[in-house]
Design a protein around this motif. Structure first.
Motif, mmCIF file in Angstrom:
data_model
loop_
_atom_site.group_PDB
_atom_site.id
_atom_site.type_symbol
_atom_site.label_atom_id
_atom_site.label_comp_id
_atom_site.label_asym_id
_atom_site.label_seq_id
_atom_site.Cartn_x
_atom_site.Cartn_y
_atom_site.Cartn_z
ATOM 1 N N THR A 146 35.773 41.059 31.355
ATOM 2 C CA THR A 146 34.418 40.708 30.935
ATOM 3 C C THR A 146 34.187 39.208 31.051
ATOM 4 O O THR A 146 33.119 38.764 31.503
ATOM 5 C CB THR A 146 34.179 41.164 29.492
ATOM 6 N N ASP A 149 33.621 38.352 34.648
ATOM 7 C CA ASP A 149 32.261 38.712 35.074
ATOM 8 C C ASP A 149 31.245 37.697 34.561
ATOM 9 O O ASP A 149 30.304 37.331 35.285
ATOM 10 C CB ASP A 149 31.899 40.106 34.560
ATOM 11 N N GLU A 152 31.513 34.543 36.625
ATOM 12 C CA GLU A 152 30.867 34.741 37.924
ATOM 13 C C GLU A 152 29.352 34.618 37.805
ATOM 14 O O GLU A 152 28.704 33.907 38.593
ATOM 15 C CB GLU A 152 31.244 36.116 38.476
ATOM 16 N N ASN A 153 28.779 35.287 36.821
ATOM 17 C CA ASN A 153 27.318 35.275 36.658
ATOM 18 C C ASN A 153 26.803 33.893 36.278
ATOM 19 O O ASN A 153 25.739 33.464 36.755
ATOM 20 C CB ASN A 153 26.904 36.299 35.605
ATOM 21 N N LYS A 441 36.396 35.185 43.110
ATOM 22 C CA LYS A 441 36.551 36.467 42.424
ATOM 23 C C LYS A 441 37.551 37.355 43.157
ATOM 24 O O LYS A 441 38.425 37.979 42.537
ATOM 25 C CB LYS A 441 35.200 37.162 42.321
#
Length: 452
Positions: A146, A149, A152-153, A441
């Motif tokens: 999580t 993620d 990354e966002n 990633k």
């Protein structure tokens, strides 16, 4: 966790009295650290870890002594009747029936007891304890996934803000250039050296450029709101980014990233843990064919009386106790355990197939991400050169127009080509940034710098 909190304090300590529309200045790493602590998904992932820890304690508790107390107070409005045979030598010839009704019992009864049990052997307990620990490990992997993620966002959203800032600056420069040209052309028209259509062409170009500027400002605001959403920062706060694109993406870092071997992906750790949990479930279903053994005991005091006020007289209370061992031996369950075992074996095969596919997909993901980054870097290099060339063409067209040897149409076209080259450059720049994040990633390198 302390490092995270330190980073958060570093960002907001000076803004402890932050009010709506006060500005928080953020670097990329600041934004990532804040998001790791405040994004709703990472919050829930940490709460899930607390649930898994509680599950371990809950499973462990089933193997510890179980002690329960009991108390009862009963009233019999009608004492139950027991029927005895009306036969010699205890029969009553005065009763015509072949049975004698007799009431055995009292109106009131009470009891106080303590029950104790201790598991001696239960194969499911030991398997369940290990499964609970494995589940805890899975939630830790889930938290890491999580966080990856979120990183990354946040990176993509942060880059979006930076690119839109550059887009605004270019649009403002274009608008200033077009305004200057429009002013000069109007003066030439008034002096009789330029036609009205020349003014109109530049006015159209000026209107288009102004529209692009307004769109760029809107995109900038939207990208900031997206960044705040990914960070978990309330929308009433204003943010500004303090870095530029060249600082975040030095050429040597990009070249090193293209040859990086990478690290193990957290998704593979998650899958391996899920596989282990399924294997433990298989083992649990298997050990359920074995008997369970428990040590049991109880102590009880009971009393009774025909009147409520006599129930608790000491002379009416008596004690009893029990100590023993109980064994539960499974014999036949309709083959339900066998069906569960078969299901577990199929699930294990599925997960093993998925693991093979996941390894291959990771290799493909790395190859694709490297190819895309190389391609985007080549396109960015071309667009950078093209932008410089478009600027030179515009400068030449402008000089020719001012000296009367070039046409207004040629100058407007050169300005349009320059604007298009700028936006192609920004598009290539943003694509390269996204490809860089995708490669990070794919290589398992998404992380925040916790040393700040």
């Amino acid at each position: 966790m302390k490092k995270y909190l330190f980073a958060i304090l570093a960002i907001f300590l000076g803004h402890s009295g932050l009010k709506a529309q006060e500005i928080a200045e953020l670097t990329l790493n600041d934004a990532i650290l804040y998001a790791i602590e405040n994004n709703v998904n990472t919050k829930n992932a940490r709460l899930e870890m607390l649930i898994s820890k509680a599950t371990v304690k809950e499973t462990t508790a089933t193997g510890l002594p179980q002690i329960n107390g009991s108390f009862n107070l009963d009233y019999n409005p009608q004492i139950p009747v027991v029927f005895l045979p009306n036969e010699p030598p205890f029969g009553d010839p005065t009763i015509p029936s072949d049975v004698i009704p007799a009431r055995f019992g009292v109106s009131y009864s009470s009891g106080l007891g303590i029950n104790f049990s201790q598991m001696i052997f239960d194969g499911s307990f030991f398997v369940g304890l290990r499964a609970a620990q494995t589940l805890k490990q899975l939630t830790e992997y889930d938290l890491t996934k999580t966080e990856n993620d979120v990183i990354e966002n946040v990176k993509k959203a942060y880059f979006g803000v930076l690119v839109n800032e550059v887009r605004i600056r270019l649009a403002e420069a274009n608008l200033a250039r077009t305004d200057t040209l429009l002013k000069e052309t109007k003066a030439l028209n008034e002096a009789g050296f330029a036609e009205k259509i020349d003014v109109s062409r530049i006015q159209v170009q000026r209107n288009n450029t102004f529209t692009q500027l307004e769109r760029a400002k809107t995109s900038w605001q939207v990208s900031k709101e997206l960044l705040k959403l990914q960070m978990g920062l309330p929308t009433e706060y204003e943010i500004t980014v303090t870095e530029n694109l060249s600082e975040l993406n030095p050429q040597e870092e990009l070249m090193r990233l293209l040859v990086e071997e990478g690290q193990s992906r957290i998704e593979l750790d998650q899958l391996n843990t899920q596989l282990e949990l399924t294997q433990l479930d298989l083992k649990n279903n298997t050990v359920q064919y074995m008997p369970t053994i428990d040590f049991v005991g109880n102590i009880r005091r009971s009393g009774a009386g025909n009147e409520l006020n006599t129930v608790f007289d000491g002379v009416n209370w008596f004690g009893s106790s029990l100590i023993g061992v109980s064994m539960n031996i499974p014999i036949f369950d309709g083959l339900s355990k066998s069906a569960r075992i078969q299901k577990n074996r199929v699930q294990i095969n599925q997960l093993e197939n998925q693991r093979v596919f996941l390894n291959e997909s990771f290799k493909n993901e790395i190859l694709t991400a490297r190819f895309n980054l190389k391609n985007d870097l080549n396109i960015l290099e071309v667009q950078t050169a093209n932008l410089q060339l478009a600027k030179e063409v515009y400068d030449i067209a402008r000089i020719k127009y001012q000296e009367g040897v070039g046409s207004n149409l040629e100058l407007v076209q050169a300005d349009s080509d320059l604007i298009e080259a700028e936006f192609n450059y920004l598009s290539a720049l943003y694509d390269g940034l996204i490809s860089k994040v995708n490669l990070e990633k794919a290589l398992g390198l998404l992380k925040a710098d916790l040393t700040n």
